[in-house]
Design a protein around this motif. Structure first.
Motif, PDB file in Angstrom:
ATOM      1  N   VAL A 150     -24.396 -18.996   7.386  1.00 54.58           N
ATOM      2  CA  VAL A 150     -24.316 -16.698   7.037  1.00 54.58           C
ATOM      3  C   VAL A 150     -23.878 -16.619   9.146  1.00 54.58           C
ATOM      4  O   VAL A 150     -23.001 -16.040   9.593  1.00 54.58           O
ATOM      5  N   GLU A 153     -20.823 -16.013  10.105  1.00 51.89           N
ATOM      6  CA  GLU A 153     -19.666 -15.276   9.041  1.00 51.89           C
ATOM      7  C   GLU A 153     -19.440 -14.502   9.645  1.00 51.89           C
ATOM      8  O   GLU A 153     -18.542 -13.921   8.763  1.00 51.89           O
ATOM      9  N   SER A 154     -20.614 -13.808  10.465  1.00 49.12           N
ATOM     10  CA  SER A 154     -20.340 -12.394  10.289  1.00 49.12           C
ATOM     11  C   SER A 154     -21.050 -11.797  11.459  1.00 49.12           C
ATOM     12  O   SER A 154     -22.111 -12.561  11.839  1.00 49.12           O
ATOM     13  N   VAL A 155     -21.170 -11.121  12.111  1.00 53.05           N
ATOM     14  CA  VAL A 155     -20.542 -10.314  13.385  1.00 53.05           C
ATOM     15  C   VAL A 155     -22.963  -9.648  13.516  1.00 53.05           C
ATOM     16  O   VAL A 155     -24.051 -10.293  14.026  1.00 53.05           O
ATOM     17  N   ILE A 156     -22.925  -9.201  11.989  1.00 49.04           N
ATOM     18  CA  ILE A 156     -24.223  -8.329  11.727  1.00 49.04           C
ATOM     19  C   ILE A 156     -25.632  -9.698  11.102  1.00 49.04           C
ATOM     20  O   ILE A 156     -26.757  -9.487  12.029  1.00 49.04           O
ATOM     21  N   ALA A 157     -24.624 -11.562  10.835  1.00 47.22           N
ATOM     22  CA  ALA A 157     -25.880 -11.934  10.343  1.00 47.22           C
ATOM     23  C   ALA A 157     -26.430 -12.418  11.701  1.00 47.22           C
ATOM     24  O   ALA A 157     -27.715 -12.450  11.916  1.00 47.22           O
ATOM     25  N   LEU A 214     -17.003 -14.116  -1.606  1.00 48.20           N
ATOM     26  CA  LEU A 214     -17.478 -14.373  -0.774  1.00 48.20           C
ATOM     27  C   LEU A 214     -18.033 -15.777  -0.027  1.00 48.20           C
ATOM     28  O   LEU A 214     -18.766 -15.577   1.345  1.00 48.20           O
ATOM     29  N   VAL A 217     -21.787 -16.797   2.062  1.00 46.71           N
ATOM     30  CA  VAL A 217     -22.950 -15.401   2.127  1.00 46.71           C
ATOM     31  C   VAL A 217     -22.665 -15.607   1.121  1.00 46.71           C
ATOM     32  O   VAL A 217     -24.192 -14.301   0.997  1.00 46.71           O
TER      33      VAL A 217
END
Length: 242
Positions: A150, A153-157, A214, A217
């Motif tokens: 993950v 896949e994501s800046v927040i992650a 998704l 994710v």
């Protein structure tokens, strides 16, 4: 002795072999293949029991083999993954016993200890025949092994799963929830009765939709939903009974 008597145990050993391969890829930093082989091991873990029931060859040996195989695939592997995630979070360079950061990273293996306790307890807990008490180790393993994937896949992650304290919180939560007295519904569907298995079928369909939308994710989200829906089901059932 008939060949069919050995098929379930052979499948169990293949599960163990997949766990060993996954562990090699964890140490090599290849989290995609580690995740893939854990998924394959969990798939085989489901079918060893299926064939044992099909051939009517269930045995105490098979039960012990199943737990020992799961200990590697769903216990040691996720613990190793968390160790390396913590290693990256604290930028650990030296694996020395007098290095505080190294000792800190070893806390990741609390997941392995929690999985071991759960698997041993599962073998003697007669309540867990048609449902589970606490999160099954395969589901927990999928959750942990999906986290490094993950990250891509994501800046927040990246912000979440590279923070050592958030990772430690995940370790504590993971270890606790595997052994918590929380009833969780089983996903085994013994016949195609929608009325009897409406929750399981609906959850599986929702999981497929989330995976299509998704992709990787969706995996941790599905595990969280599984626990959340199980808790809601328990609360609702209690209210109905009262």
């Amino acid at each position: 002795m008939k060949v069919k008597n050995h098929i379930p145990n052979l499948i169990t050993l293949l599960n163990l072999f997949c766990g060993c391969i996954a562990l090699v890829f964890v140490f090599n930093g290849n989290h995609v293949l580690a995740f893939t082989f854990v998924c394959l091991g969990i798939f085989l873990d489901f079918f060893d029991g299926f064939f044992a029931r099909l051939f009517n060859v269930s045995s105490p040996l098979g039960l012990q083999l199943d737990s020992l195989a799961d200990m590697v695939t769903s216990g040691v592997v996720p613990g190793a993954v968390m160790f390396f995630m913590l290693k990256n979070a604290v930028h650990l360079q030296n694996f020395e016993l007098d290095n505080v950061d190294f000792l800190f990273c070893l806390l990741g293996f609390a997941i392995t200890l929690g999985a071991c306790y759960r698997l041993a307890n599962f073998n003697i807990d007669e309540r867990q025949t048609d449902s589970f008490i606490g999160l099954p180790t395969p589901a927990n393993a999928l959750f942990i092994l999906s986290l490094p994937l993950v990250l891509n896949e994501s800046v927040i992650a990246i912000e979440l799963f590279t923070n050592k304290w958030i990772l430690i919180f995940i370790v504590i939560l993971s270890t606790y929830i595997m052994n918590a007295e929380i009833p969780l519904f089983a996903l085994k569907i013994k016949n195609f009765s929608f009325k009897k298995y409406s929750l399981q079928i609906s959850f599986l369909l929702l999981s497929i939709i989330l995976l299509l939308l998704l992709q990787i994710v969706a995996v941790p989200l599905i595990i969280v939903l599984y626990v959340f829906i199980s808790i809601l089901k328990t609360i609702f059932f209690k209210k109905v009974v009262q």
